[in-house]
Design a protein around this motif. Structure first.
Motif, PDB file in Angstrom:
ATOM      1  N   SER A  63       0.830  -1.203   0.000  1.00 55.14           N
ATOM      2  CA  SER A  63       0.000   0.000   0.000  1.00 55.14           C
ATOM      3  C   SER A  63       0.864   1.254   0.000  1.00 55.14           C
ATOM      4  O   SER A  63       1.898   1.298   0.663  1.00 55.14           O
ATOM      5  CB  SER A  63      -0.896   0.023   1.242  1.00 55.14           C
ATOM      6  N   VAL A  64       0.409   2.251  -0.754  1.00 58.27           N
ATOM      7  CA  VAL A  64       1.151   3.519  -0.847  1.00 58.27           C
ATOM      8  C   VAL A  64       0.145   4.667  -0.831  1.00 58.27           C
ATOM      9  O   VAL A  64      -0.928   4.564  -1.443  1.00 58.27           O
ATOM     10  CB  VAL A  64       1.967   3.561  -2.168  1.00 58.27           C
ATOM     11  N   ASP A  65       0.476   5.755  -0.152  1.00 53.77           N
ATOM     12  CA  ASP A  65      -0.328   6.978  -0.247  1.00 53.77           C
ATOM     13  C   ASP A  65       0.213   7.774  -1.440  1.00 53.77           C
ATOM     14  O   ASP A  65       1.327   8.286  -1.382  1.00 53.77           O
ATOM     15  CB  ASP A  65      -0.200   7.829   1.020  1.00 53.77           C
ATOM     16  N   LEU A  66      -0.570   7.847  -2.522  1.00 60.40           N
ATOM     17  CA  LEU A  66      -0.102   8.572  -3.710  1.00 60.40           C
ATOM     18  C   LEU A  66      -0.123  10.074  -3.455  1.00 60.40           C
ATOM     19  O   LEU A  66       0.682  10.813  -3.986  1.00 60.40           O
ATOM     20  CB  LEU A  66      -0.951   8.209  -4.926  1.00 60.40           C
ATOM     21  N   ASP A  67      -1.121  10.533  -2.689  1.00 58.02           N
ATOM     22  CA  ASP A  67      -1.067  11.852  -2.056  1.00 58.02           C
ATOM     23  C   ASP A  67      -1.879  11.741  -0.767  1.00 58.02           C
ATOM     24  O   ASP A  67      -2.283  10.639  -0.388  1.00 58.02           O
ATOM     25  CB  ASP A  67      -1.454  12.989  -3.009  1.00 58.02           C
ATOM     26  N   TYR A  68      -2.153  12.864  -0.109  1.00 59.94           N
ATOM     27  CA  TYR A  68      -2.781  12.778   1.223  1.00 59.94           C
ATOM     28  C   TYR A  68      -4.217  12.254   1.186  1.00 59.94           C
ATOM     29  O   TYR A  68      -4.788  11.909   2.218  1.00 59.94           O
ATOM     30  CB  TYR A  68      -2.735  14.154   1.908  1.00 59.94           C
ATOM     31  N   GLU A  69      -4.815  12.174  -0.027  1.00 59.34           N
ATOM     32  CA  GLU A  69      -6.195  11.696  -0.111  1.00 59.34           C
ATOM     33  C   GLU A  69      -6.389  10.701  -1.269  1.00 59.34           C
ATOM     34  O   GLU A  69      -7.514  10.394  -1.636  1.00 59.34           O
ATOM     35  CB  GLU A  69      -7.148  12.879  -0.280  1.00 59.34           C
ATOM     36  N   THR A  70      -5.291  10.216  -1.840  1.00 59.20           N
ATOM     37  CA  THR A  70      -5.359   9.282  -2.968  1.00 59.20           C
ATOM     38  C   THR A  70      -4.527   8.057  -2.619  1.00 59.20           C
ATOM     39  O   THR A  70      -3.303   8.156  -2.482  1.00 59.20           O
ATOM     40  CB  THR A  70      -4.834   9.944  -4.257  1.00 59.20           C
ATOM     41  N   PHE A  71      -5.193   6.939  -2.462  1.00 61.24           N
ATOM     42  CA  PHE A  71      -4.551   5.769  -1.865  1.00 61.24           C
ATOM     43  C   PHE A  71      -4.505   4.591  -2.833  1.00 61.24           C
ATOM     44  O   PHE A  71      -5.435   4.371  -3.609  1.00 61.24           O
ATOM     45  CB  PHE A  71      -5.285   5.377  -0.580  1.00 61.24           C
ATOM     46  N   PHE A  72      -3.407   3.871  -2.738  1.00 61.62           N
ATOM     47  CA  PHE A  72      -3.169   2.716  -3.597  1.00 61.62           C
ATOM     48  C   PHE A  72      -2.962   1.517  -2.694  1.00 61.62           C
ATOM     49  O   PHE A  72      -2.102   1.538  -1.815  1.00 61.62           O
ATOM     50  CB  PHE A  72      -1.914   2.979  -4.436  1.00 61.62           C
ATOM     51  N   SER A  73      -3.780   0.479  -2.880  1.00 60.03           N
ATOM     52  CA  SER A  73      -3.623  -0.721  -2.052  1.00 60.03           C
ATOM     53  C   SER A  73      -3.782  -1.971  -2.910  1.00 60.03           C
ATOM     54  O   SER A  73      -3.741  -1.891  -4.151  1.00 60.03           O
ATOM     55  CB  SER A  73      -4.604  -0.691  -0.870  1.00 60.03           C
ATOM     56  N   GLU A  74      -4.001  -3.086  -2.268  1.00 61.60           N
ATOM     57  CA  GLU A  74      -3.910  -4.394  -2.926  1.00 61.60           C
ATOM     58  C   GLU A  74      -4.649  -4.481  -4.272  1.00 61.60           C
ATOM     59  O   GLU A  74      -4.117  -5.005  -5.248  1.00 61.60           O
ATOM     60  CB  GLU A  74      -4.443  -5.460  -1.961  1.00 61.60           C
ATOM     61  N   HIS A  75      -5.879  -3.988  -4.325  1.00 62.78           N
ATOM     62  CA  HIS A  75      -6.696  -4.181  -5.529  1.00 62.78           C
ATOM     63  C   HIS A  75      -6.799  -2.930  -6.406  1.00 62.78           C
ATOM     64  O   HIS A  75      -7.564  -2.910  -7.378  1.00 62.78           O
ATOM     65  CB  HIS A  75      -8.102  -4.642  -5.129  1.00 62.78           C
ATOM     66  N   THR A  76      -6.035  -1.901  -6.052  1.00 62.40           N
ATOM     67  CA  THR A  76      -6.187  -0.628  -6.771  1.00 62.40           C
ATOM     68  C   THR A  76      -5.786  -0.742  -8.233  1.00 62.40           C
ATOM     69  O   THR A  76      -6.471  -0.208  -9.114  1.00 62.40           O
ATOM     70  CB  THR A  76      -5.380   0.479  -6.067  1.00 62.40           C
ATOM     71  N   THR A 114      -3.140  13.681 -13.626  1.00 63.38           N
ATOM     72  CA  THR A 114      -2.393  14.408 -14.651  1.00 63.38           C
ATOM     73  C   THR A 114      -1.554  13.434 -15.465  1.00 63.38           C
ATOM     74  O   THR A 114      -1.528  12.229 -15.199  1.00 63.38           O
ATOM     75  CB  THR A 114      -1.461  15.445 -14.000  1.00 63.38           C
ATOM     76  N   TYR A 115      -0.824  13.984 -16.423  1.00 68.79           N
ATOM     77  CA  TYR A 115       0.059  13.162 -17.253  1.00 68.79           C
ATOM     78  C   TYR A 115       1.062  12.392 -16.400  1.00 68.79           C
ATOM     79  O   TYR A 115       1.408  11.256 -16.697  1.00 68.79           O
ATOM     80  CB  TYR A 115       0.787  14.085 -18.246  1.00 68.79           C
ATOM     81  N   THR A 116       1.489  12.996 -15.309  1.00 64.57           N
ATOM     82  CA  THR A 116       2.574  12.392 -14.527  1.00 64.57           C
ATOM     83  C   THR A 116       2.172  11.916 -13.135  1.00 64.57           C
ATOM     84  O   THR A 116       3.037  11.427 -12.405  1.00 64.57           O
ATOM     85  CB  THR A 116       3.726  13.397 -14.336  1.00 64.57           C
ATOM     86  N   GLY A 117       0.914  12.045 -12.742  1.00 60.14           N
ATOM     87  CA  GLY A 117       0.648  11.638 -11.377  1.00 60.14           C
ATOM     88  C   GLY A 117      -0.804  11.592 -10.948  1.00 60.14           C
ATOM     89  O   GLY A 117      -1.701  12.092 -11.626  1.00 60.14           O
ATOM     90  N   ALA A 118      -1.005  10.973  -9.765  1.00 61.04           N
ATOM     91  CA  ALA A 118      -2.321  10.852  -9.150  1.00 61.04           C
ATOM     92  C   ALA A 118      -2.641  12.127  -8.368  1.00 61.04           C
ATOM     93  O   ALA A 118      -1.739  12.838  -7.931  1.00 61.04           O
ATOM     94  CB  ALA A 118      -2.348   9.655  -8.214  1.00 61.04           C
ATOM     95  N   MET A 119      -3.945  12.362  -8.189  1.00 60.37           N
ATOM     96  CA  MET A 119      -4.358  13.550  -7.450  1.00 60.37           C
ATOM     97  C   MET A 119      -5.853  13.456  -7.159  1.00 60.37           C
ATOM     98  O   MET A 119      -6.616  12.947  -7.993  1.00 60.37           O
ATOM     99  CB  MET A 119      -4.082  14.790  -8.315  1.00 60.37           C
ATOM    100  N   GLY A 120      -6.252  13.930  -6.004  1.00 63.46           N
ATOM    101  CA  GLY A 120      -7.673  14.094  -5.702  1.00 63.46           C
ATOM    102  C   GLY A 120      -8.528  12.871  -5.973  1.00 63.46           C
ATOM    103  O   GLY A 120      -9.543  12.958  -6.676  1.00 63.46           O
ATOM    104  N   TYR A 121      -8.170  11.734  -5.398  1.00 69.53           N
ATOM    105  CA  TYR A 121      -8.860  10.435  -5.514  1.00 69.53           C
ATOM    106  C   TYR A 121      -8.660   9.767  -6.877  1.00 69.53           C
ATOM    107  O   TYR A 121      -9.119   8.658  -7.098  1.00 69.53           O
ATOM    108  CB  TYR A 121     -10.388  10.509  -5.267  1.00 69.53           C
TER     109      TYR A 121
END
Ligand SMILES: [Zn+2]
Length: 300
Positions: A63-76, A114-121
């Motif tokens: 699991s990784v926090d891509l930002d403070y409100e966008t989360f990546f876990s097992e099934h993401t 965005t082109y380079t990243g996750a943001m806002g869920y």
């Protein structure tokens, strides 16, 4: 997509699509929903994102926090591949003519990615992947209207330098992201004049949105003459939403969609792709999606 987890406090929960799914089944019957089991391939995500970013997503273990409100876990990863894959499949059907009008019931949402990243869920920009696929299939002019209450900064960025995609964004002013979606953001280079931001003061209702569509969006569509019309359909402009402060009611989305259906029929052989973005007051979002689909029924 139901397995992508967010913390309990988070507004973007699996129940969003589960509840909409049930409501649509109850209103229109099981056949109203087509289940598409297609996952986007890694290379297909390069249609809208950098190699580095997509390779990074595929490299995550745990699991990784891509930002403070966008989360990546097992099934993401499975969920984002399914969401993008569904949008790809639908846009292919629309271009090939097997379906005309589709609503993609997907999560996580995409328009802040965005082109380079996750943001806002948002992790992968589902709409941008589908639209770039449509361009790769030979289309030359596509309009995206984003009526989520937040600014679709990721979609704007991805199409900022092209004149093949006209991006129109109606959003609550000074909401999220900060300093994003101002009227002076109009595109760059070849894309100059092909981005239009319409920041709306808080507290407006559906009639205000309908007037904007008639007065601003329709003349652009007629001039631009799109071959495909796409709607990033968030529902967080509904009254009572935890994130927005607009006063739309569910049936306003039926009226907004009635307009875009008519315009799609007039301008691009009915080709319309709608993709779920935000919207967190789950019962009224479900009702709004059902009212949107009433426009499909009238066509049958
Ligand atoms: Zn939103």
């Amino acid at each position: 997509m139901l397995k992508h987890k967010n913390p309990d406090w988070h507004p973007e929960q699996p129940d969003r699509i589960a509840y909409i799914w049930k409501a649509v089944e109850n209103a229109f019957g099981r056949n109203a929903i087509t289940i598409i089991e297609r996952k986007a391939k890694k290379e297909e995500l390069y249609l809208a994102h950098s190699l580095d970013y997509i390779n990074y997503l595929f490299s995550i273990r745990g699991s990784v926090d891509l930002d403070y409100e966008t989360f990546f876990s097992e099934h993401t990863l499975d969920a984002v591949l399914s969401a993008a894959g569904i949008c790809l499949e639908l846009v292919e059907h629309i271009i090939q003519g097997t379906y005309k009008k589709c609503f993609a019931l997907v999560r996580p949402p995409g328009h802040h990615a965005t082109y380079t990243g996750a943001m806002g869920y948002c992790i992968v920009n589902n709409m941008a992947v589908a639209v770039n696929k449509a361009l790769a299939m030979g289309l030359e002019r596509i309009v995206i209207i984003d009526w989520d209450v937040h600014h679709g900064n990721g979609t704007q960025e991805i199409f900022f330098e092209t004149d093949a995609v006209y991006f129109i964004d109606i959003h609550q002013e000074n909401l999220f992201p900060e300093n994003s979606g101002n009227v002076d953001e109009t595109g760059r280079d070849r894309g100059k004049g092909f981005t239009l931001n319409i920041p709306v003061p808080a507290g407006k209702d559906g009639n205000y949105y309908l007037d904007i569509m008639d007065a601003v969006a329709y003349p652009i569509l007629r001039r631009f003459s799109p071959q495909l019309l796409c709607i990033s359909s968030g529902f967080d402009a509904l009254g009572g939403d935890s994130e927005g402060a607009m006063h739309l009611v569910p049936t306003d989305y039926r009226e907004l969609t009635r307009k875009v259906c008519l315009w799609a029929d007039e301008l691009c052989e009915g080709k319309l792709l709608m993709v779920l973005e935000g919207g967190y007051c789950i019962p009224s979002v479900s009702e709004a999606v059902c009212t949107i689909l009433e426009n499909w029924e009238e066509k049958l």
